[in-house]
Design an enzyme around this catalytic site. Structure first.
Site, PDB file in Angstrom:
ATOM      1  N   GLY A 163      46.927  -5.992 -14.967  1.00  0.00           N
ATOM      2  CA  GLY A 163      46.375  -7.255 -14.479  1.00  0.00           C
ATOM      3  C   GLY A 163      46.519  -7.527 -13.001  1.00  0.00           C
ATOM      4  O   GLY A 163      46.158  -8.611 -12.537  1.00  0.00           O
TER       5      GLY A 163
ATOM      6  N   ARG B  62      42.659   7.276  -7.543  1.00  0.00           N
ATOM      7  CA  ARG B  62      42.867   7.868  -8.870  1.00  0.00           C
ATOM      8  C   ARG B  62      42.073   9.147  -9.093  1.00  0.00           C
ATOM      9  O   ARG B  62      42.517  10.038  -9.813  1.00  0.00           O
ATOM     10  CB  ARG B  62      42.495   6.829  -9.926  1.00  0.00           C
ATOM     11  CG  ARG B  62      43.467   5.687  -9.921  1.00  0.00           C
ATOM     12  CD  ARG B  62      42.987   4.503 -10.688  1.00  0.00           C
ATOM     13  NE  ARG B  62      44.033   3.499 -10.745  1.00  0.00           N
ATOM     14  CZ  ARG B  62      43.917   2.353 -11.384  1.00  0.00           C
ATOM     15  NH1 ARG B  62      42.793   2.044 -12.001  1.00  0.00           N
ATOM     16  NH2 ARG B  62      44.918   1.505 -11.401  1.00  0.00           N
TER      17      ARG B  62
HETATM   18  C1  FAD Z   1      45.479  -0.742 -20.108  1.00  0.00           C
HETATM   19  C2  FAD Z   1      44.652  -1.176 -18.937  1.00  0.00           C
HETATM   20  C3  FAD Z   1      45.277  -1.615 -17.763  1.00  0.00           C
HETATM   21  C4  FAD Z   1      44.503  -2.054 -16.680  1.00  0.00           C
HETATM   22  N1  FAD Z   1      45.122  -2.566 -15.557  1.00  0.00           N
HETATM   23  C5  FAD Z   1      44.362  -3.039 -14.537  1.00  0.00           C
HETATM   24  C6  FAD Z   1      44.948  -3.669 -13.379  1.00  0.00           C
HETATM   25  O1  FAD Z   1      46.164  -3.840 -13.287  1.00  0.00           O
HETATM   26  N2  FAD Z   1      44.125  -4.097 -12.390  1.00  0.00           N
HETATM   27  C7  FAD Z   1      42.766  -3.938 -12.447  1.00  0.00           C
HETATM   28  O2  FAD Z   1      42.060  -4.328 -11.519  1.00  0.00           O
HETATM   29  N3  FAD Z   1      42.193  -3.376 -13.542  1.00  0.00           N
HETATM   30  C8  FAD Z   1      42.940  -2.944 -14.574  1.00  0.00           C
HETATM   31  N4  FAD Z   1      42.341  -2.397 -15.681  1.00  0.00           N
HETATM   32  C9  FAD Z   1      40.875  -2.420 -15.762  1.00  0.00           C
HETATM   33  C10 FAD Z   1      40.402  -3.821 -16.085  1.00  0.00           C
HETATM   34  O3  FAD Z   1      41.386  -4.492 -16.824  1.00  0.00           O
HETATM   35  C11 FAD Z   1      39.089  -3.801 -16.862  1.00  0.00           C
HETATM   36  O4  FAD Z   1      38.120  -3.143 -16.096  1.00  0.00           O
HETATM   37  C12 FAD Z   1      38.654  -5.228 -17.139  1.00  0.00           C
HETATM   38  O5  FAD Z   1      39.613  -5.865 -17.952  1.00  0.00           O
HETATM   39  C13 FAD Z   1      37.299  -5.267 -17.813  1.00  0.00           C
HETATM   40  O6  FAD Z   1      37.009  -6.611 -18.068  1.00  0.00           O
HETATM   41  P1  FAD Z   1      35.659  -6.989 -18.778  1.00  0.00           P
HETATM   42  O7  FAD Z   1      35.695  -8.446 -18.980  1.00  0.00           O
HETATM   43  O8  FAD Z   1      34.508  -6.419 -18.041  1.00  0.00           O
HETATM   44  O9  FAD Z   1      35.738  -6.207 -20.164  1.00  0.00           O
HETATM   45  P2  FAD Z   1      36.806  -6.348 -21.342  1.00  0.00           P
HETATM   46  O10 FAD Z   1      38.021  -7.051 -20.939  1.00  0.00           O
HETATM   47  O11 FAD Z   1      36.961  -5.001 -21.943  1.00  0.00           O
HETATM   48  O12 FAD Z   1      36.052  -7.303 -22.358  1.00  0.00           O
HETATM   49  C14 FAD Z   1      34.854  -6.903 -22.975  1.00  0.00           C
HETATM   50  C15 FAD Z   1      34.833  -7.502 -24.358  1.00  0.00           C
HETATM   51  O13 FAD Z   1      33.524  -7.356 -24.894  1.00  0.00           O
HETATM   52  C16 FAD Z   1      33.631  -7.029 -26.265  1.00  0.00           C
HETATM   53  N5  FAD Z   1      32.407  -6.345 -26.650  1.00  0.00           N
HETATM   54  C17 FAD Z   1      32.016  -5.088 -26.332  1.00  0.00           C
HETATM   55  N6  FAD Z   1      30.818  -4.824 -26.865  1.00  0.00           N
HETATM   56  C18 FAD Z   1      30.442  -5.939 -27.549  1.00  0.00           C
HETATM   57  C19 FAD Z   1      29.313  -6.263 -28.335  1.00  0.00           C
HETATM   58  N7  FAD Z   1      28.342  -5.379 -28.521  1.00  0.00           N
HETATM   59  N8  FAD Z   1      29.249  -7.483 -28.904  1.00  0.00           N
HETATM   60  C20 FAD Z   1      30.261  -8.392 -28.731  1.00  0.00           C
HETATM   61  N9  FAD Z   1      31.366  -8.121 -28.000  1.00  0.00           N
HETATM   62  C21 FAD Z   1      31.449  -6.910 -27.411  1.00  0.00           C
HETATM   63  C22 FAD Z   1      34.851  -6.129 -26.335  1.00  0.00           C
HETATM   64  O14 FAD Z   1      35.380  -6.094 -27.634  1.00  0.00           O
HETATM   65  C23 FAD Z   1      35.777  -6.799 -25.325  1.00  0.00           C
HETATM   66  O15 FAD Z   1      36.609  -7.747 -25.934  1.00  0.00           O
HETATM   67  C24 FAD Z   1      43.093  -1.983 -16.767  1.00  0.00           C
HETATM   68  C25 FAD Z   1      42.478  -1.527 -17.930  1.00  0.00           C
HETATM   69  C26 FAD Z   1      43.243  -1.130 -19.015  1.00  0.00           C
HETATM   70  C27 FAD Z   1      42.560  -0.646 -20.264  1.00  0.00           C
END
Ligand code: FAD
Length: 519
Positions: free
Chosen positions: A98, A349
């Site tokens: 995060g 990375r």
């Molecule tokens: C373990 C881990 C540690 C990380 N640490 C960092 C960090 O310290 N700093 C940083 O900058 N980044 C970090 N990242 C990367 C960053 O957290 C992610 O890129 C970011 O959280 C993505 O956010 P998002 O809202 O785009 O997607 P997500 O948080 O993945 O949310 C997408 C949501 O959409 C839902 N979804 C998907 N498809 C569908 C569908 N067809 N219908 C309905 N719902 C759907 C999924 O279930 C999910 O809940 C990390 C990632 C991971 C995995």
């Protein structure tokens, strides 16, 4: 697997789904749904879709991006629906460490760090091999600080040091300290309060609802979606189909596809099931397929980031990275066969992961207690999980990992001279003033092997987060942001820049979606 489907097929499938919808709507009796106006019925007739629910803005996904978009759209007066295919809100965001790369923050000012928008953008571009969308990088840099402050207003919490102050954390590829530490609880310290904020605003996260298809009207505008209720895992054919009308817009905030083995191997065939993944199980590609089927352009889908400092001795994200990229982030990484360092351990990375992969076997990170980074954490958990091992000498560590003992000792001695002279003659790693040599027990070792972590590819968008088609024309009614959007980070996303991207662009998407004219 077929990535592209043409618009005709969308209409046909919408029609089929629409036929199914008639039954669904009758069964549901539209209970709990907003009443449908004349205009909506007319539009629905035009696309052959019988709607069973409607809203102004349909947000797909409940990670940083979706939650930020929903809060903004709701604050702007829109009737917002958030659907989430998992049985819990938060996505990868709630599992993330995060940390948040923020430019010109009050924390940098307090710590005397000189930063600039240009420097932030340049760092992103260097890591991204200049394939990045520079304007979007600039937008992220410019809005990072106001967005970080906004998260606090919305109830998010960030780690504080012993003096009760927010603090910065070192991240590879950033030329200055700018990543605000999240600390224990990670990204859930943002997603949890955001979910609570939305509840307070009257928006529930509707879990176990999976978007499978976008619906367009005859003019080409996205006017809603086919959603499968209670799907079986990621199976897009399972569950009960429902048609949801989005009067203003659909915001795709559905994250990356790192867990979609078939899809990711179609982009990068090396990433088969022998390569583990840090993501949650639902990080799959069905919403990207839906966007492409609706005419969106997908870019950079074969740039899939591997996280270098992961342990092959546990599954998923696990606990290793909190240590290897935390307290031990300055430690040398050695080739297990030669005992030699392989890379500037604070590089981005991609370079780091590629250097490990090139050795053909897990590398070993070796350090000692006194050389650990003060503000970091993770050692105890890594030891308890058997990921890290404690040794009384370098020799013992080298023997444990089957490494050439004399070569390892010589390499650590050489590294210690770099620490003393504050110059890394081999790889140019910046050596901090307070860096300590690795020469005093207890010593610690961890094996490192990369894992799939982040998708740099996704839907091409403009600065307003509107989805673009194959002619780079806006697809009306469709917004995409966060990890679901592509091309922003180029070849490699910098650590802590995803939080920035998702929150900045999630807000932009939500604000703009709410401004759309209702159809
Ligand atoms: C373990 C881990 C540690 C990380 N640490 C960092 C960090 O310290 N700093 C940083 O900058 N980044 C970090 N990242 C990367 C960053 O957290 C992610 O890129 C970011 O959280 C993505 O956010 P998002 O809202 O785009 O997607 P997500 O948080 O993945 O949310 C997408 C949501 O959409 C839902 N979804 C998907 N498809 C569908 C569908 N067809 N219908 C309905 N719902 C759907 C999924 O279930 C999910 O809940 C990390 C990632 C991971 C995995």
């Amino acid at each position: 697997m077929q990535l592209m489907r043409n618009a005709t097929e969308v209409s046909r499938r919408s029609f089929i789904a629409g036929a199914a919808m008639a039954g669904v709507a009758a069964t549901l009796g539209l209970a709990g749904c907003a009443p449908q106006g004349e205009r909506n019925e007319a539009t629905a007739q035009g696309s052959n879709t019988k709607w069973s629910e409607e809203c102004d803005v349909l947000v797909v996904g409940s990670g940083y991006t979706g939650l930020a978009a929903a809060i903004e759209a709701k604050s702007a007066g829109a009737d917002v629906k958030v659907i989430e295919k998992a049985n819990r809100a938060g996505g990868n965001s709630s599992l993330a460490a995060g940390d948040f790369a923020v430019c010109n923050s009050s924390v940098q000012e307090r710590e005397g760090v000189q930063d600039s928008i240009d420097q932030y953008v340049d760092d992103m571009m260097v890591a991204g091999l200049y394939l990045n969308d520079r304007d979007k990088c600039r937008m992220i840099a410019e809005k990072s600080n106001e967005t970080w402050e906004w998260t606090i207003e919305m109830g998010a919490t960030w780690a504080k040091n012993d003096d009760g102050e927010y603090f910065l954390y070192p991240y590879g590829g950033h030329t200055v300290m700018r990543s605000i530490a999240q600390g224990e609880g990670g990204g859930a310290n943002v997603t949890g309060p955001f979910v609570a904020k939305l509840e307070e605003m009257g928006v529930e996260i509707e879990t176990k609802r999976m978007l499978t298809e976008l619906v367009k009207d005859d003019s080409g505008r996205v006017i809603g979606a086919i959603v499968h209720d209670k799907p079986n895992g990621n199976d897009a054919e399972s569950g009960t189909p429902v048609a949801i009308k989005a009067n203003k817009a659909v915001v795709l905030a559905s994250g990356g596809f790192g867990r979609d083995l078939e899809f990711r191997m179609a982009q990068d065939p090396r990433l088969d099931d022998s390569v583990d993944c840090t993501n949650q199980e639902g990080a799959t590609a069905e919403s990207l397929r839906a966007a492409v089927a609706a005419g969106a352009m997908a870019v950079h889908t074969d740039w899939i980031q591997l996280l270098p400092f992961m342990s092959p001795d546990e599954q998923g994200y696990g606990v290793a990275a909190f240590y290897t990229d935390g307290q031990a982030s300055y430690a040398p990484t050695l080739n297990a066969a030669t005992g030699k360092r392989i890379v500037n351990e604070l590089t981005d990375r991609k370079r780091y992961a590629d250097a490990i992969l090139e050795t053909g076997q897990p590398c070993v990170q070796i350090t000692c207690k006194k050389a650990l980074y003060d503000n970091g954490s993770g050692l105890e958990d890594a030891l308890a999980a058997g990921i890290a091992t404690e040794f009384s000498s370098i020799e013992e560590a080298a023997e444990h990992y089957g490494m050439p003992v004399d070569a390892v000792k010589a390499e650590i001695d050489r590294y210690n001279t770099f620490v003393a002279n504050k110059t890394d003659e081999d790889f140019g790693k910046p050596i901090p003033e307070d860096a300590q040599s690795i020469d005093e027990a207890p010593f610690y070792g961890v094996r490192l092997w990369p894992k799939v972590h982040h998708c740099m590819g996704g839907v091409k968008t403009d600065l307003e987060c509107r989805a673009l088609d194959m002619n780079l024309k806006v697809i009306p009614g469709l917004y995409v942001a966060g990890e679901a959007a592509g091309g922003i980070h180029g070849a490699c996303r910098l650590g802590s820049c995803a939080t920035a991207d998702c929150l900045v662009n999630g807000r932009i998407a939500g604000q703009n979606a709410a401004k759309e004219q209702a159809v």
